[in-house]
Design a protein around this motif. Structure first.
Motif, PDB file in Angstrom:
ATOM      1  N   SER A 165       2.761   4.739   6.812  1.00 19.99           N
ATOM      2  CA  SER A 165       1.373   4.355   6.572  1.00 19.99           C
ATOM      3  C   SER A 165       0.433   5.551   6.708  1.00 19.99           C
ATOM      4  O   SER A 165      -0.429   5.784   5.852  1.00 19.99           O
ATOM      5  N   THR A 176      -3.584   0.382   5.123  1.00 20.45           N
ATOM      6  CA  THR A 176      -2.494  -0.580   4.987  1.00 20.45           C
ATOM      7  C   THR A 176      -2.786  -1.822   5.819  1.00 20.45           C
ATOM      8  O   THR A 176      -3.238  -1.713   6.959  1.00 20.45           O
ATOM      9  N   TRP A 180       2.310  -4.298   7.000  1.00 21.78           N
ATOM     10  CA  TRP A 180       2.632  -3.610   5.742  1.00 21.78           C
ATOM     11  C   TRP A 180       3.958  -2.864   5.842  1.00 21.78           C
ATOM     12  O   TRP A 180       4.296  -2.309   6.886  1.00 21.78           O
ATOM     13  N   GLU A 184       4.578  -2.230  -0.519  1.00 20.14           N
ATOM     14  CA  GLU A 184       3.721  -3.413  -0.598  1.00 20.14           C
ATOM     15  C   GLU A 184       2.278  -3.021  -0.921  1.00 20.14           C
ATOM     16  O   GLU A 184       1.899  -1.853  -0.843  1.00 20.14           O
ATOM     17  N   VAL A 186      -1.725  -2.411  -0.815  1.00 14.18           N
ATOM     18  CA  VAL A 186      -2.566  -1.757   0.182  1.00 14.18           C
ATOM     19  C   VAL A 186      -4.025  -2.123  -0.073  1.00 14.18           C
ATOM     20  O   VAL A 186      -4.343  -2.851  -1.025  1.00 14.18           O
TER      21      VAL A 186
END
Length: 219
Positions: A165, A176, A180, A184, A186
């Motif tokens: 992240s 994020t 998260w 995936e 954001v």
């Protein structure tokens, strides 16, 4: 000493299982994880050191070095490493700091600055607060701090997730969301105006609220 996120990580020179290390020089242009232990030959820490040895290649993929610390002499670490390999199946190949004079533990606020003596005669319970994780960036600033109780093994997969992240959000103007994982959706950073967001994310975004702008993870 009270440390906060974005403080410069205190530098130190210490003996490790791989020779004497100057922390900032050792980090170089990499990220780094410093994780500490209250004493050698302790059960929970044995599992943690073994797991970190197992997933060290995952940290290397992220340009992140690993260094451990335990409040015991380096010589004890060498013997402990054999136990770790025997019981966990992985031999730690990252350096382990011997903090027998308590210097690094005190420098990082894990033990009181006025604490006297050495590791001699101290128990894991005496050093219970020396169970922290510090993630340090290439700029030598602290990016993450976590502390755990002695009876709870740490989740180092979570450390990898946080590094993913932080590296993503440093490169792109995003944040994020909760839980998260890599790949995936954001969130567009709050500091980015809608006008600038149109340039950065020409495919557009979903916005259930004006301040909650969801986009695909930048590649």
């Amino acid at each position: 000493m009270s440390l906060r996120i974005n403080d410069v990580a205190p530098n130190f020179t210490a003996k490790t299982t791989q020779g004497t290390v100057n922390f900032h020089q050792w980090i170089g242009d990499s990220w780094a994880v410093l994780f500490s232990h209250p004493k050698d030959f302790t059960p929970v820490c044995t599992t943690e050191l073994g797991y970190m040895a197992k997933i060290e290649p995952e940290f290397a993929k992220r340009n992140c070095k690993i260094i451990g610390l335990s409040v015991d002499p380096v010589e004890n670490h060498q013997s402990w490493a054999k136990d770790i390999e025997e019981t966990q199946g992985y031999l730690p190949k990252y350096p382990m700091i011997g903090d027998s004079d308590l210097a690094v533990s005190k420098l990082y606020g894990m033990l009181p600055a006025e604490e006297t003596g050495t590791s001699e005669g101290r128990t894991a319970a005496t050093n219970a607060t020396v169970r922290s994780v510090f993630v340090v960036g290439p700029d030598k600033k602290i990016k993450l701090m976590l502390s755990y109780p002695m009876t709870t093994g740490r989740n180092f997969d979570e450390i990898l997730r946080v590094i993913d992240s932080m590296q993503l959000t440093l490169q792109h103007k995003v944040a994020t969301p909760v839980n998260w994982k890599q790949g995936e959706d954001v969130i567009i950073a709050g500091s980015v105006t809608d006008e600038d967001a149109k340039k950065l994310f020409p495919a557009g975004w979903k916005a259930p609220k004006p301040y909650l702008r969801i986009v695909k993870q930048p590649r």
